[in-house]
Design an enzyme around this catalytic site. Structure first.
Site, PDB file in Angstrom:
ATOM      1  N   HIS A   1       0.833  -1.204   0.000  1.00  0.00           N
ATOM      2  CA  HIS A   1       0.000   0.000   0.000  1.00  0.00           C
ATOM      3  C   HIS A   1       0.871   1.259   0.000  1.00  0.00           C
ATOM      4  CE1 HIS A   1      -3.159  -2.867   1.433  1.00  0.00           C
ATOM      5  NE2 HIS A   1      -3.860  -2.150   0.565  1.00  0.00           N
TER       6      HIS A   1
ATOM      7  N   HIS B   1       1.359   1.448  -5.828  1.00  0.00           N
ATOM      8  CA  HIS B   1       0.048   0.801  -5.931  1.00  0.00           C
ATOM      9  C   HIS B   1      -1.003   1.811  -6.391  1.00  0.00           C
ATOM     10  CE1 HIS B   1      -3.631  -1.312  -4.881  1.00  0.00           C
ATOM     11  NE2 HIS B   1      -3.917  -0.391  -3.980  1.00  0.00           N
TER      12      HIS B   1
ATOM     13  N   HIS C   1      -7.237   6.700  -3.069  1.00  0.00           N
ATOM     14  CA  HIS C   1      -8.054   5.661  -2.428  1.00  0.00           C
ATOM     15  C   HIS C   1      -7.371   4.976  -1.247  1.00  0.00           C
ATOM     16  CE1 HIS C   1      -5.625   2.741  -4.678  1.00  0.00           C
ATOM     17  NE2 HIS C   1      -6.151   1.806  -3.910  1.00  0.00           N
ATOM     18  N   ASP C   2      -6.034   4.972  -1.187  1.00  0.00           N
ATOM     19  CA  ASP C   2      -5.321   4.340  -0.065  1.00  0.00           C
ATOM     20  C   ASP C   2      -4.385   5.319   0.630  1.00  0.00           C
ATOM     21  OD1 ASP C   2      -6.285   1.753   0.271  1.00  0.00           O
ATOM     22  OD2 ASP C   2      -5.045   0.939  -1.337  1.00  0.00           O
TER      23      ASP C   2
ATOM     24  N   ASP D   1      -8.687  -1.832  -7.958  1.00  0.00           N
ATOM     25  CA  ASP D   1      -7.935  -1.969  -6.711  1.00  0.00           C
ATOM     26  C   ASP D   1      -7.470  -3.402  -6.472  1.00  0.00           C
ATOM     27  OD1 ASP D   1      -6.808  -1.117  -4.311  1.00  0.00           O
ATOM     28  OD2 ASP D   1      -8.660  -1.455  -3.181  1.00  0.00           O
TER      29      ASP D   1
END
Length: 619
Positions: A354, A358, A396-397, A524
């Site tokens: 993560h 990524h 998103h992360d 994802d």
């Protein structure tokens, strides 16, 4: 969710009469130059260690004669004189350096290349010279700009020790001067150094100059790497499903990877460890290449002297054109890059999976899915929908700690407590994203608000869409999402139906949003769907991060989460089951909506599944 600089050189004596020119002739009568004056501040990362602004302050000195001036007037006058002198020296020095860089750039970026007559050693020397001048220019601090004219001039202020007054940037000194000296000192607003190259001007056919924003990260690359990246990040290559993000990492790191393992490190799932591959601004570069397309590709083409070729092959439908007025968004590409830098700085590079690599990979995968949907579901998307989706993929992360939701809950972390055990990480990602956006400019002069050019209604629409999309990446919703999309696909299974004809009613808008959120979720978890070498790389990264969590859980006496026990988890069988029960069925459903997913993606998934099945069966 599935866890998963430049070098300028010496010139050949007497080989170029046009060395002093800031523009070099082009065969088509146009020219390229580097615009340095009046460029906007290109703030880099948000990390404090990169902040180089050190204001200089002049404190009032006791005079041997009486002065009728108020103490605050003395402070204002001495500070202004110091600022004027320092600013003048700074501007003169920087202008000289910038003129040198402009001259060198006219050689290195001209079309046809002016340095063709130089030997390899001479070309290398010119690049080294550019790098040294650039570095010298970067090391210069901004001229003093603090204005402490707000001092109240109380008698106590005259008694503050001069050593304190000379360094008011020091928090302790500011505290003393404020509390005990009675001075009203405005908050120091840190400035980030401005990069040397901000814009490229393209002057052609007698038309007005058109400025093109150039990210510092791109300008800092060697010409060789610019040539490689321009090809990797071309419009045609970025939309390919077999796009290899590892090639971009290799180029940005300027370090070849192991061709057998397609890896940059020696980190493996057996517990050995090594440094994570450097992300090297990959989210900034890939994000700019995709979200700012086709303008980003145009800038790349200009930089390497291939703009004419680029313009002749460009069609109106290429790229997103979010910066155009026709898009209804008019996004600033400079602000977009500032945002990408800020977000990338919040990703934890020590995470094996993560991290910002990524994020860049998910962004490119989503972009590929959107392009596959042209003529289908993507025809139902407006520009604002696509912009929301791509920003969601970027963030998103953000801030992912390297441990999953189950760990947060079992360890009763702050995230679990704040978000009541519900989508702890996803809620944090969404919240952190908008903290960055809406707090933009409060701690630095950088503006990263990528919603600033929009109307309040548009801004709210994008915010709501991004929150929903990021929350939809919670793997606990996976099976319900697959079932829902499957029902939608069955209802719309009509050969005569066109997504572009879908009316924008509330119900239909919700359907489109659900499908786009599903696309982001699948992007994802798409690692097992890529070419086998890339899939193996990500599988190793994911399991390495899982095992690190398992070690932490064992240390804290917590239940070890699934796939996190290095003593019982097998790579091949875990990938086999993940693909068989999670990935393949989900992409088959999406394939009923986007035909290319069925014909391009699903066969690759099946091929990878067979590979992991063969390995696990042999054990």
């Amino acid at each position: 969710m599935h866890n998963s600089t430049p070098k300028p050189r010496d010139q050949k004596p007497g080989s170029h009469a046009s060395l002093a020119s800031n523009q070099s002739a082009r065969t088509d009568g146009s020219s390229i130059s580097i615009n340095l004056e009046g460029a906007k501040t290109d703030t880099g990362t948000m990390k404090q260690k990169n902040l180089s602004f050190r204001p200089t302050f002049i404190s009032p000195r006791k005079s041997h004669h009486r002065s009728s001036r108020h103490p605050s007037q003395l402070i204002r006058r001495s500070t202004a004189l110091s600022q004027e002198s320092s600013r003048s020296q700074y501007q003169d020095s920087r202008q000289e350096l910038e003129e040198c860089i402009s001259t060198i750039e006219s050689i290195l970026t001209s079309s046809p290349p002016s340095h063709n007559n130089l030997s390899r050693d001479q070309t290398s020397a010119v690049q080294n010279l550019r790098e040294k001048i650039n570095k010298s220019c970067h090391q210069q601090s901004f001229p003093p700009s603090g204005d402490y004219s707000e001092y109240d001039g109380s008698s106590a202020a005259q008694l503050v020790p001069s050593c304190v007054m000379e360094d008011l940037e020091n928090p302790n000194h500011r505290f003393i001067a404020t509390l005990y000296g009675g001075l009203k000192i405005p908050e120091v607003r840190t400035k980030v150094r401005s990069p040397l190259i901000h814009n490229i001007d393209f002057l052609g056919n007698g038309k007005n100059s058109t400025k093109h924003y150039v990210p510092e990260e791109w300008a800092a690359l060697s010409r060789e790497n610019q040539l490689r990246l321009a090809e990797l990040l071309s419009l045609s290559n970025l939309k390919r499903w077999d796009f290899n993000i590892l090639n971009v990492i290799e180029c940005l790191n300027d370090t070849p990877r192991n061709k057998e393992t397609d890896d940059f490190t020696t980190v493996t799932t057996d517990g050995t460890s090594a440094a994570n591959p450097r992300d090297s601004n990959i989210l900034v570069i890939v994000g700019w290449a995709i979200i700012a397309s086709p303008e980003s590709q145009r800038v790349m083409a200009i930089s390497i002297g291939r703009q004419e070729e680029f313009e002749t092959t460009l069609s109106e439908s290429d790229g997103y054109n979010f910066g155009s007025t026709e898009s209804g968004l008019s996004i600033s590409y400079a602000t977009l890059v500032y945002f990408l830098r800020a977000v990338e700085a919040e990703y934890i590079s020590d995470n094996r999976y993560h991290n910002s690599i990524h994020a860049a990979d998910v962004l490119q995968t989503l972009h590929s899915l959107i392009q596959m949907g042209r003529g289908g579901i993507s025809e139902a998307l407006k520009k604002i929908d696509e912009y929301s989706m791509l920003l969601s993929a970027v963030a998103h992360d953000i801030g992912h700690p390297g441990t999953n939701n189950l760990y947060q809950i079992n360890a009763k972390t702050d995230l679990a407590i704040i978000y009541n055990d519900k989508s702890c990480l996803e809620n944090m990602h969404a919240a952190k994203t908008f903290q960055l956006i809406f707090n933009s400019g409060k701690s630095t002069v950088c503006n990263i608000n990528v919603l600033e050019s929009l109307s309040p209604q548009q801004s709210n629409q994008i915010r709501n869409a991004m929150i929903q999309a990021i929350l939809a990446t919670d793997m606990s919703h996976h099976f319900s999402s697959v079932s829902y999309i499957e029902n939608i696909a069955e209802q719309f299974d009509d050969e005569d139906m066109r997504w572009s004809d879908l009316e924008r009613t509330d119900d239909n808008i919700d359907i489109v949003k659900t499908i786009t959120n599903y696309m982001i979720h699948l992007a994802d978890i798409s690692n097992p769907c890529k070419s086998l070498d890339v899939a193996k790389y990500w599988a190793d990264c994911a399991l390495s991060e899982f095992f690190a969590q398992g070690d932490l859980e064992a240390e804290k006496g917590l239940p070890i989460s699934p796939l996190c026990d290095r003593n019982s988890t097998d790579l091949a069988s875990s990938q086999r089951d993940f693909i068989r029960y999670i990935v393949l069925p989900a992409f088959e459903v999406l394939g009923s909506i986007i035909l290319d997913v069925e014909t391009v993606v699903v066969p690759q998934i099946v091929q990878n599944l067979e590979y992991w099945e063969n390995i696990s069966d042999d054990k």
